[in-house]
Design an enzyme around this catalytic site. Structure first.
Site, PDB file in Angstrom:
ATOM      1  N   ARG A 200       0.872  -1.251   0.181  1.00 56.15           N
ATOM      2  CA  ARG A 200      -0.040  -0.072   0.193  1.00 56.15           C
ATOM      3  C   ARG A 200       0.807   1.112   0.336  1.00 56.15           C
ATOM      4  NH1 ARG A 200      -3.894   0.085   4.846  1.00 56.15           N
ATOM      5  NH2 ARG A 200      -1.891   0.619   6.098  1.00 56.15           N
TER       6      ARG A 200
ATOM      7  N   VAL B  35      12.084 -25.794   1.035  1.00 55.31           N
ATOM      8  CA  VAL B  35      13.185 -25.084   0.661  1.00 55.31           C
ATOM      9  C   VAL B  35      14.178 -25.089   1.630  1.00 55.31           C
ATOM     10  CG1 VAL B  35      14.324 -23.004  -0.678  1.00 55.31           C
ATOM     11  CG2 VAL B  35      11.799 -23.612  -0.752  1.00 55.31           C
TER      12      VAL B  35
ATOM     13  N   TYR C 162      -0.768 -20.679   9.519  1.00 58.19           N
ATOM     14  CA  TYR C 162       0.093 -20.470   8.306  1.00 58.19           C
ATOM     15  C   TYR C 162      -0.735 -20.599   7.112  1.00 58.19           C
ATOM     16  CZ  TYR C 162       4.332 -21.221   5.443  1.00 58.19           C
ATOM     17  OH  TYR C 162       5.557 -20.711   4.492  1.00 58.19           O
TER      18      TYR C 162
ATOM     19  N   LYS D 239      -1.359 -17.878   4.415  1.00 55.21           N
ATOM     20  CA  LYS D 239      -0.697 -17.919   2.804  1.00 55.21           C
ATOM     21  C   LYS D 239      -1.871 -17.831   1.820  1.00 55.21           C
ATOM     22  CE  LYS D 239       3.970 -17.893   3.886  1.00 55.21           C
ATOM     23  NZ  LYS D 239       4.510 -16.590   3.217  1.00 55.21           N
TER      24      LYS D 239
HETATM   25  N1  LIG Z   1      11.740 -22.520   3.394  1.00 54.32           N
HETATM   26  C1  LIG Z   1      10.610 -23.237   3.046  1.00 54.32           C
HETATM   27  O1  LIG Z   1      10.605 -24.290   3.008  1.00 54.32           O
HETATM   28  C2  LIG Z   1       9.402 -22.414   2.519  1.00 54.32           C
HETATM   29  C3  LIG Z   1       8.598 -23.044   1.867  1.00 54.32           C
HETATM   30  C4  LIG Z   1       7.087 -22.218   1.468  1.00 54.32           C
HETATM   31  C5  LIG Z   1       7.469 -20.861   1.809  1.00 54.32           C
HETATM   32  N2  LIG Z   1       8.129 -20.199   2.373  1.00 54.32           N
HETATM   33  C6  LIG Z   1       8.249 -18.912   2.439  1.00 54.32           C
HETATM   34  O2  LIG Z   1       9.411 -18.341   2.153  1.00 54.32           O
HETATM   35  C7  LIG Z   1       9.466 -16.905   2.706  1.00 54.32           C
HETATM   36  C8  LIG Z   1      11.029 -16.875   3.173  1.00 54.32           C
HETATM   37  O3  LIG Z   1      11.281 -17.889   4.122  1.00 54.32           O
HETATM   38  P1  LIG Z   1      12.636 -18.776   4.030  1.00 54.32           P
HETATM   39  O4  LIG Z   1      12.425 -19.916   4.268  1.00 54.32           O
HETATM   40  O5  LIG Z   1      13.668 -17.976   3.315  1.00 54.32           O
HETATM   41  O6  LIG Z   1      13.035 -18.418   5.614  1.00 54.32           O
HETATM   42  P2  LIG Z   1      14.350 -17.711   6.464  1.00 54.32           P
HETATM   43  O7  LIG Z   1      13.940 -17.864   7.896  1.00 54.32           O
HETATM   44  O8  LIG Z   1      15.592 -18.334   6.101  1.00 54.32           O
HETATM   45  O9  LIG Z   1      14.387 -16.228   5.967  1.00 54.32           O
HETATM   46  C9  LIG Z   1      13.360 -15.230   6.451  1.00 54.32           C
HETATM   47  C10 LIG Z   1      13.955 -14.146   6.606  1.00 54.32           C
HETATM   48  O10 LIG Z   1      12.838 -13.136   7.117  1.00 54.32           O
HETATM   49  C11 LIG Z   1      13.205 -12.515   8.279  1.00 54.32           C
HETATM   50  N3  LIG Z   1      11.927 -11.987   9.002  1.00 54.32           N
HETATM   51  C12 LIG Z   1      11.173 -12.891   9.810  1.00 54.32           C
HETATM   52  N4  LIG Z   1      10.129 -12.261  10.370  1.00 54.32           N
HETATM   53  C13 LIG Z   1      10.484 -10.870   9.817  1.00 54.32           C
HETATM   54  C14 LIG Z   1       9.903  -9.622  10.264  1.00 54.32           C
HETATM   55  N5  LIG Z   1       8.651  -9.693  11.160  1.00 54.32           N
HETATM   56  N6  LIG Z   1      10.156  -8.645   9.574  1.00 54.32           N
HETATM   57  C15 LIG Z   1      11.342  -8.516   8.804  1.00 54.32           C
HETATM   58  N7  LIG Z   1      12.023  -9.809   8.697  1.00 54.32           N
HETATM   59  C16 LIG Z   1      11.390 -11.008   9.147  1.00 54.32           C
HETATM   60  C17 LIG Z   1      14.194 -13.453   9.051  1.00 54.32           C
HETATM   61  O11 LIG Z   1      14.965 -12.748  10.144  1.00 54.32           O
HETATM   62  C18 LIG Z   1      14.871 -13.969   7.897  1.00 54.32           C
HETATM   63  O12 LIG Z   1      15.969 -13.579   7.672  1.00 54.32           O
HETATM   64  C19 LIG Z   1       8.543 -16.944   3.842  1.00 54.32           C
HETATM   65  O13 LIG Z   1       7.602 -16.070   3.359  1.00 54.32           O
HETATM   66  C20 LIG Z   1       8.158 -18.344   4.045  1.00 54.32           C
HETATM   67  O14 LIG Z   1       6.827 -18.489   4.503  1.00 54.32           O
HETATM   68  C21 LIG Z   1       9.317 -21.094   2.796  1.00 54.32           C
END
Ligand SMILES: NC(=O)c1ccc[n+]([C@@H]2O[C@H](COP(=O)([O-])OP(=O)(O)OC[C@H]3O[C@@H](n4cnc5c(N)ncnc54)[C@H](O)[C@@H]3O)[C@@H](O)[C@H]2O)c1
Length: 252
Positions: free
Chosen positions: A124, A189, A156, A160
Site C-alpha cells: 500500500r 526449501v 500459516y 498464505k
Molecule cells: N523454506 C521453505 O520451505 C518455505 C516454503 C514455503 C514458503 N516459504 C516462505 O518463504 C519466505 C522466506 O522464508 P525462508 O524459508 O527463506 O526463511 P528464512 O527464515 O531463512 O528467511 C526469512 C527471513 O525473514 C526475516 N523475518 C522474519 N520475520 C520478519 C519480520 N517480522 N520482519 C522482517 N523480517 C523478518 C528473518 O529474519 C529471515 O532472515 C517466507 O514467506 C516463507 O513463509 C518458505
C-alpha cells in the site's frame, strides 16, 4: 545453478523483505548482481550486515526492522527515494503446525502480522509511486500452504491463502494502472525458517502425507529465479498468478 542475466535490473530500485536469509537473501543477491539497486530489509541486523559485506561493491542499501511495523515501512519508502520499480515481499514465519483446535491467539496474530499485514502495508505504501510511474511489479512469497491444507498448521495455511488472495486483488484493481502482482508458492526449501512440530495430532496427520508426497528440498536460488522473473519485464503478460515452484508437489 541459475545463470544471472546481465543488467536485467539496471536502473531499477527493488525492495526485498526477509533479505537476510534464505529465499529473500538469494533474491536480493540476484537482483544486485543483475544491476539493480536493492533496498534490503530484515528484522535481524547481523544478517543484513553479512549480506552487505558479501555484496560489497554492488548497490545495496539496508533497513533493519520488523516488516509489520509502520516505522519500518516508512523507513523503506524513505530509502527508496521516490522510486520503486519492484517489491518482493519475502519475509515470513511458520506456525508450529498447530491445527485449528490448538492454535493460540498469539501464534495466529503474529503469523498474520508478518505474513499478511506487513506485505499489505508495504504494498500500500509503494503503490502510489508505482501508479504515478505507470509501472511496477509486486511479488509475494506464498507457499504450498496457499494451495493445500497439509503443508502447515491453521494459521500459516490461512495466512498464505490470504496473501494469494491479496495478490489477486492488487492485480485486479491496479493492473489497469500498469501494476503487476504475482505470487510464488514454494514447496520445501533449504533455509533457516523455523518449523517446529508442536502438535502431536498434527504430526500424525501431516507426517505420513508429507513423507509420501514431498519432492526433494529446493535451494533458495531456485526460488530467486522465479521471483526475479516475475519482478522483471520478461513476465510482462503475467498478472495475478500464483506460481508453484515446488518440484511438482502441488499436482500430487
Ligand atoms: N523454506 C521453505 O520451505 C518455505 C516454503 C514455503 C514458503 N516459504 C516462505 O518463504 C519466505 C522466506 O522464508 P525462508 O524459508 O527463506 O526463511 P528464512 O527464515 O531463512 O528467511 C526469512 C527471513 O525473514 C526475516 N523475518 C522474519 N520475520 C520478519 C519480520 N517480522 N520482519 C522482517 N523480517 C523478518 C528473518 O529474519 C529471515 O532472515 C517466507 O514467506 C516463507 O513463509 C518458505
Amino acid at each position: 545453478m541459475t545463470d544471472t542475466t546481465t543488467g536485467r535490473f539496471a536502473g531499477s530500485t527493488i525492495i526485498v523483505t526477509g533479505a537476510g536469509s534464505g529465499i529473500g537473501r538469494a533474491t536480493a543477491t540476484r537482483i544486485a548482481q543483475e544491476g539493480g539497486r536493492v533496498i534490503a530489509t530484515d528484522v535481524v541486523a547481523a544478517r543484513l550486515d553479512a549480506l552487505r559485506t558479501e555484496l560489497d561493491g554492488l548497490d545495496v542499501e539496508t533497513v533493519v526492522g520488523d516488516v509489520a511495523a509502520t516505522e519500518t515501512i516508512d523507513a523503506l519508502v524513505t530509502a527508496a527515494g521516490g522510486r520503486v520499480d519492484g517489491l518482493a515481499n519475502v519475509a515470513g514465519i511458520m506456525d508450529a503446525f498447530l491445527p485449528p483446535d490448538e492454535v493460540d491467539d498469539a501464534t495466529w496474530e503474529r503469523v498474520f502480522s508478518v505474513n499478511v499485514t506487513g506485505p499489505m502495508r508495504l504494498t500500500r505504501a509503494v503503490l502510489p509511486l508505482m501508479i504515478a510511474a505507470g509501472k511496477g511489479s509486486v511479488v509475494n512469497v506464498a507457499s504450498e500452504a496457499a494451495l493445500k491444507a497439509s503443508a502447515a498448521g491453521a494459521a500459516y495455511t490461512s495466512s498464505k491463502h490470504a496473501i494469494a488472495g491479496y495478490t489477486k486483488s492488487v492485480a485486479f484493481f491496479h493492473g489497469p494502472q500498469g501494476i503487476r502482482a504475482n505470487a510464488v508458492a514454494p514447496g520445501a526449501v533449504a533455509t533457516n525458517i523455523e518449523a517446529p512440530m508442536k502438535s502431536e495430532y498434527a504430526a500424525g496427520r501431516v507426517g505420513p502425507i508429507m513423507q509420501t508426497t514431498i519432492p526433494p528440498v529446493a535451494q533458495p536460488e531456485q526460488l530467486a529465479a522465479a521471483i526475479t522473473w516475475l519482478l522483471s519485464d520478461d513476465s510482462a503478460n503475467v498478472n495475478g498468478a500464483v506460481l508453484p515452484s515446488d518440484g511438482g508437489w502441488s499436482v500430487v
